[in-house]
Design a protein around this motif. Sequence first.
Motif, PDB file in Angstrom:
ATOM      1  N   LEU A 250      43.098  35.130  46.034  1.00  0.00           N
ATOM      2  CA  LEU A 250      42.354  36.043  46.920  1.00  0.00           C
ATOM      3  C   LEU A 250      40.995  35.495  47.335  1.00  0.00           C
ATOM      4  O   LEU A 250      40.368  36.044  48.249  1.00  0.00           O
ATOM      5  CB  LEU A 250      42.150  37.395  46.232  1.00  0.00           C
ATOM      6  CG  LEU A 250      43.327  38.357  46.284  1.00  0.00           C
ATOM      7  CD1 LEU A 250      42.928  39.688  45.691  1.00  0.00           C
ATOM      8  CD2 LEU A 250      43.803  38.556  47.729  1.00  0.00           C
ATOM      9  N   ALA A 251      40.570  34.406  46.678  1.00  0.00           N
ATOM     10  CA  ALA A 251      39.196  33.926  46.862  1.00  0.00           C
ATOM     11  C   ALA A 251      38.797  33.775  48.335  1.00  0.00           C
ATOM     12  O   ALA A 251      37.698  34.172  48.696  1.00  0.00           O
ATOM     13  CB  ALA A 251      39.013  32.622  46.113  1.00  0.00           C
ATOM     14  N   HIS A 252      39.661  33.244  49.171  1.00  0.00           N
ATOM     15  CA  HIS A 252      39.227  33.041  50.560  1.00  0.00           C
ATOM     16  C   HIS A 252      39.587  34.211  51.490  1.00  0.00           C
ATOM     17  O   HIS A 252      39.337  34.158  52.685  1.00  0.00           O
ATOM     18  CB  HIS A 252      39.737  31.694  51.108  1.00  0.00           C
ATOM     19  CG  HIS A 252      41.194  31.697  51.423  1.00  0.00           C
ATOM     20  ND1 HIS A 252      42.140  31.489  50.481  1.00  0.00           N
ATOM     21  CD2 HIS A 252      41.841  31.904  52.591  1.00  0.00           C
ATOM     22  CE1 HIS A 252      43.326  31.563  51.046  1.00  0.00           C
ATOM     23  NE2 HIS A 252      43.168  31.822  52.332  1.00  0.00           N
ATOM     24  N   LEU A 253      40.140  35.284  50.913  1.00  0.00           N
ATOM     25  CA  LEU A 253      40.474  36.447  51.751  1.00  0.00           C
ATOM     26  C   LEU A 253      39.546  37.629  51.500  1.00  0.00           C
ATOM     27  O   LEU A 253      39.419  38.521  52.337  1.00  0.00           O
ATOM     28  CB  LEU A 253      41.903  36.916  51.459  1.00  0.00           C
ATOM     29  CG  LEU A 253      43.056  36.009  51.871  1.00  0.00           C
ATOM     30  CD1 LEU A 253      44.374  36.623  51.441  1.00  0.00           C
ATOM     31  CD2 LEU A 253      43.060  35.816  53.385  1.00  0.00           C
ATOM     32  N   ALA A 254      38.907  37.632  50.332  1.00  0.00           N
ATOM     33  CA  ALA A 254      38.112  38.810  49.966  1.00  0.00           C
ATOM     34  C   ALA A 254      36.971  38.437  49.032  1.00  0.00           C
ATOM     35  O   ALA A 254      37.032  37.419  48.346  1.00  0.00           O
ATOM     36  CB  ALA A 254      39.019  39.830  49.262  1.00  0.00           C
ATOM     37  N   LYS A 255      35.944  39.298  49.037  1.00  0.00           N
ATOM     38  CA  LYS A 255      34.862  39.140  48.065  1.00  0.00           C
ATOM     39  C   LYS A 255      35.176  40.136  46.944  1.00  0.00           C
ATOM     40  O   LYS A 255      35.104  41.357  47.132  1.00  0.00           O
ATOM     41  CB  LYS A 255      33.521  39.474  48.740  1.00  0.00           C
ATOM     42  CG  LYS A 255      32.339  39.150  47.873  1.00  0.00           C
ATOM     43  CD  LYS A 255      31.040  39.427  48.631  1.00  0.00           C
ATOM     44  CE  LYS A 255      29.821  39.288  47.744  1.00  0.00           C
ATOM     45  NZ  LYS A 255      29.897  39.981  46.463  1.00  0.00           N
ATOM     46  N   LEU A 256      35.547  39.596  45.783  1.00  0.00           N
ATOM     47  CA  LEU A 256      36.043  40.476  44.720  1.00  0.00           C
ATOM     48  C   LEU A 256      34.927  41.045  43.857  1.00  0.00           C
ATOM     49  O   LEU A 256      33.901  40.394  43.643  1.00  0.00           O
ATOM     50  CB  LEU A 256      37.031  39.711  43.837  1.00  0.00           C
ATOM     51  CG  LEU A 256      38.315  39.234  44.520  1.00  0.00           C
ATOM     52  CD1 LEU A 256      39.207  38.508  43.537  1.00  0.00           C
ATOM     53  CD2 LEU A 256      39.073  40.401  45.163  1.00  0.00           C
ATOM     54  N   ASP A 257      35.153  42.263  43.349  1.00  0.00           N
ATOM     55  CA  ASP A 257      34.232  42.866  42.381  1.00  0.00           C
ATOM     56  C   ASP A 257      34.458  42.192  41.019  1.00  0.00           C
ATOM     57  O   ASP A 257      35.432  41.469  40.834  1.00  0.00           O
ATOM     58  CB  ASP A 257      34.516  44.372  42.233  1.00  0.00           C
ATOM     59  CG  ASP A 257      34.408  45.093  43.572  1.00  0.00           C
ATOM     60  OD1 ASP A 257      33.685  44.591  44.454  1.00  0.00           O
ATOM     61  OD2 ASP A 257      35.072  46.143  43.733  1.00  0.00           O
ATOM     62  N   THR A 258      33.583  42.496  40.073  1.00  0.00           N
ATOM     63  CA  THR A 258      33.726  41.928  38.726  1.00  0.00           C
ATOM     64  C   THR A 258      35.033  42.396  38.097  1.00  0.00           C
ATOM     65  O   THR A 258      35.417  43.565  38.237  1.00  0.00           O
ATOM     66  CB  THR A 258      32.563  42.415  37.829  1.00  0.00           C
ATOM     67  OG1 THR A 258      31.393  42.409  38.626  1.00  0.00           O
ATOM     68  CG2 THR A 258      32.390  41.549  36.613  1.00  0.00           C
ATOM     69  N   ILE A 259      35.688  41.483  37.419  1.00  0.00           N
ATOM     70  CA  ILE A 259      36.974  41.824  36.795  1.00  0.00           C
ATOM     71  C   ILE A 259      36.745  42.149  35.312  1.00  0.00           C
ATOM     72  O   ILE A 259      36.140  41.373  34.588  1.00  0.00           O
ATOM     73  CB  ILE A 259      37.970  40.630  36.877  1.00  0.00           C
ATOM     74  CG1 ILE A 259      37.955  39.963  38.256  1.00  0.00           C
ATOM     75  CG2 ILE A 259      39.365  41.024  36.414  1.00  0.00           C
ATOM     76  CD1 ILE A 259      38.616  40.709  39.353  1.00  0.00           C
ATOM     77  N   SER A 260      37.278  43.302  34.899  1.00  0.00           N
ATOM     78  CA  SER A 260      37.075  43.698  33.498  1.00  0.00           C
ATOM     79  C   SER A 260      38.188  43.138  32.601  1.00  0.00           C
ATOM     80  O   SER A 260      39.153  42.549  33.082  1.00  0.00           O
ATOM     81  CB  SER A 260      37.054  45.213  33.410  1.00  0.00           C
ATOM     82  OG  SER A 260      38.239  45.695  33.977  1.00  0.00           O
TER      83      SER A 260
END
Length: 388
Positions: A250-260
């Motif tokens: 997903l790195a180049h499709l979205a800015k992800l929130d922190t993963i728990s």
Amino acid sequence: MNFPNELVLQEQFAAAKVAVYFANPAKTTRYYGFEVKKEIFEGDFQAVQQWRAEGHTNPIFGGFKFDNQKTALSKLMNGYFFEPQTVYELVTKQVYGIKQKLPLAKSTPTYKQKNQIIQQRDETTWPNRINRVIDSLLTQADKQKVVLGRQRLLQLATEINLVSLIQQLQEQQPNSYHFVLKYYDEVFVSATPERLVAVKDGQVATAAVAGSIKRGTTPLEDTKLQTALLNDHKNLQEHTYVVATIVKKLAHLAKLDTISQPGILKTPQIQHLYTPITGNLKATKTLLDVAQRLHPTPALGGIPVEWALVIIKETETFARGLFASPIGMIMPNGDGELVIGIRSMYVVAKTVRLFAGAGILAESQAQSEYQETALKMEPMMSLLENLA
Ligand SMILES: C=C(O[C@H]1C=CC=C(C(=O)O)[C@@H]1O)C(=O)O
């Protein structure tokens, strides 16, 4: 015209040639769609994307086939999407601060006897085939995981009552998505806990669901099993592979929130390691872009994915079709939700095929993976056993 009640919609579903029922885990949103305005068979991501871009006024429902294998079984299982002529959306309403839950429909039972399973055939050679895969995982350090499925073939005494099927799903599978797709005499049913991707107003949400253990028969046993799962090396590794792959893809499709850290997702029969993954989707990217990028995640395919797809083809005895595939709904504005077609079955008249798979790692035990797949067939078995 009055808005029909849900029982009327369920009866319409049973009578329709082509129909869909799709509900979220909380059952706060339930869709019923009927008859074909437009349809597409065997569409891959590109074909569906293109077909969609030609414009549609109603949501589109359906599913992709898992890989490039075709099944002679049916049209539905090779991938099918349709724009229904009519779509009903039943939504929980916020009434001045009080959340009103939508009551679930209930018909007064007119039947005397439940449907019966008169024959059952399992793939008993599955553990032997899995042992061969485990041997090859033990000797190849660059191959980590493959998810392998099996089928159970059933014969029923009578054809399925679809009103009862939808009602039993609602009663028995409260924490899962429901998806029932009917195309003439073919029906695909899934009570899946797994979301592939949802997109709404630029927000993307997916999840890693991998690593499983049964439910306890008492609250104490259930908690013990949950703790065991949260600390089990094989399951944690299986889960970590899935999270890491989703995040990377997903790195180049979205800015992800922190993963728990992984939490637990429970259905009545099984509990899973679960990590929700959310973020902001880049402008110009769509639900289908994300789905194409993610499918198959290592929760359904494996690592490395190309190798896993070859092993799946060599080891399984059937083309997966809609099993383990992205299924769901796309809105006219391109938002929507696709889930994974597991905990599923394919029905034609009185013949039923149930599907289930398990993540195989070098440290897997074939027999316990076989038991895990039996557990994953329980939701559909229990549904069938209680149908009118
Ligand atoms: C392939 C299936 O489950 C996948 C999804 C969740 C957990 C899984 C597991 O723990 O092995 C599987 O990867 C299935 O239910 O048929």
